[in-house]
Design an enzyme around this catalytic site. Structure first.
Site, PDB file in Angstrom:
ATOM      1  N   HIS A 191     -24.532  80.320  47.939  1.00  0.00           N
ATOM      2  CA  HIS A 191     -25.950  79.836  47.712  1.00  0.00           C
ATOM      3  C   HIS A 191     -26.448  79.857  46.250  1.00  0.00           C
ATOM      4  CE1 HIS A 191     -26.832  84.051  46.747  1.00  0.00           C
ATOM      5  NE2 HIS A 191     -25.916  84.545  47.759  1.00  0.00           N
ATOM      6  N   GLU A 273     -23.399  87.706  54.512  1.00  0.00           N
ATOM      7  CA  GLU A 273     -22.772  88.749  53.601  1.00  0.00           C
ATOM      8  C   GLU A 273     -22.619  90.124  53.984  1.00  0.00           C
ATOM      9  OE1 GLU A 273     -20.842  89.490  51.175  1.00  0.00           O
ATOM     10  OE2 GLU A 273     -21.847  88.399  49.581  1.00  0.00           O
TER      11      GLU A 273
END
Length: 411
Positions: A191, A273
């Protein structure tokens, strides 16, 4: 409609007869997700008995999940497959009661059998060997200790590509080995930058701190630059599907690419994550100051968790491997963009390389960087690209995209 399962099973004997064990797993037939693993040492036995015991264990695991399901059993034992299919007679007295036991688990007609080559049954084979290894050390096999799922992905029969041109997508360059034909390529995009990224703070999926930050202005520009580069890929090598972590920074990055390519973003929770628990929002120096012993353990062991019960690197690798197999089952033979985070992407890369967990601490992964892995039909993988940031020169206002736009390095 009843659920559909795939059972993969194997058994082995070190001596035939000798110390023996079995391994089996249950997969969701639609998604390819591994739903259950089982393995056990069975003492002294032959290969064939161990294979039958693996079959029984796999069917029992599937029955426990849904007794009304239909099941496809895949094994590399021609003997077991042919005997259970009714095409070969069962002459050996040790195997007759085992075959009866296997047939009685599900109703008649609910189970069918298919032979697969040994290289396509690696996951079950690894489980069987883990069970035998544990027995040799005087222990019983424990699911929490299994490394079979985080090893190279097992190659299974997957849905055929639905697009006519899919057969040419992601074809690897022929190197020293034999040409394996079209593989499945994962283009891995981290990202874009958030406010926490620039300050190098732990930013995971925990519930403390700002666990779900949005992209910073620089991160928005980075996501757009990645989208431009990916959209410029030549025909036949373009992204055909996009899968993203559910966290906002990944959804925003993925949507920038999706808008350019005219694709939808599919969310996969396994790509999120790490849960860093009490470390969320802290810098490395702050964690070292507040929790030095926990940090030292985390750096030394893949089994160690962050302070407060977060996720270990092993736990993240296991769920990332599950996500990998699900995505491969859905998009076999195609090129898929995975938008994720540092730990899941590094986990995919080190698993593809067969590298130890500590290798992750030697990888630099920049915001909005591109990496790529191709998974071949023989079960092996090849890292095609790592931490490519050439496209970000536009995001930083330093010039055009350069050669990347015309010839993506991951091709």
């Amino acid at each position: 409609m009843s659920r559909r399962f795939i059972v993969e099973a194997d058994g082995g004997s070190r001596g035939n007869p000798g110390p023996a064990g079995y391994g089996a797993l249950v997969l969701d037939a639609a998604s390819g997700e591994v739903l259950a693993e089982t393995a056990e040492s069975i003492g002294r036995a032959t290969n064939n008995v161990a294979e039958y015991r693996g079959l029984i264990a796999g069917l029992r695991a599937a029955h426990a999940l849904d007794p009304s399901a239909t099941v496809l059993v895949r094994m590399d034992s021609k003997l077991v497959v042919e005997q259970m299919s009714g095409r070969w007679k069962i002459k050996h007295p040790d195997m007759r009661p085992l075959a009866v036991e296997a047939r009685d688990i599900f109703p008649s007609g609910a189970v069918r059998y298919e032979w697969i080559p040994r290289e396509r049954n690696k996951h079950a084979d690894r489980l069987a060997n883990e069970a035998m290894d544990a027995a040799a050390k005087g222990r019983s096999w424990q699911p929490s200790e299994s490394k079979a799922l985080t090893a190279e992905p097992a190659v299974r029969d997957r849905p055929e590509p639905t697009q006519p041109e899919a057969a040419t997508v992601g074809t690897p360059a022929v190197g020293w080995g034999a040409d394996q034909g079209p593989g499945t390529t994962f283009v891995l995009l981290r990202h874009g930058e958030t406010a926490l990224t620039r300050e190098k703070r732990f930013s995971g999926s925990g519930s403390t701190g700002d666990a779900d930050p949005e992209l910073a202005p620089a991160g928005v520009r980075q996501a757009e630059a990645a989208a431009v580069a990916l959209a410029a890929a030549p025909e036949g090598r373009r992204i055909e599907a996009i899968v993203a972590s559910p966290l906002r920074r990944c959804r925003q990055t993925a949507q920038a690419v999706a808008d350019r390519l005219g694709l939808e973003v599919r969310i996969e929770a396994g790509l999120r994550e790490t849960d860093f628990a009490a470390w969320e929002g802290l810098t490395f120096a702050e964690v070292n100051e507040r929790h030095p012993q926990d940090l030292a353990r985390w750096l030394a062991s893949a089994q160690a968790e962050p302070t407060g019960g977060g996720e270990s690197l092993t736990a993240v690798a296991r769920r990332t491997a599950l996500a990998r197999d699900k995505i491969m089952a859905r998009y076999a033979g195609r090129t898929v963009l995975l938008v994720s985070h540092v730990t899941p992407i590094k986990s995919l890369l080190r698993l593809a390389l067969g590298a130890p967990t500590e290798a992750m601490f030697r990888m630099e992964l920049s915001p909005a960087a591109l990496s790529a892995v191709t998974y071949y039909n023989d079960g092996h993988a090849s890292m095609r690209l790592f931490n490519d940031t050439a496209h970000l020169r536009t995001a930083d206002g330093a010039g055009p995209l350069g050669p990347y736009a015309a010839a993506p390095a991951w091709r």
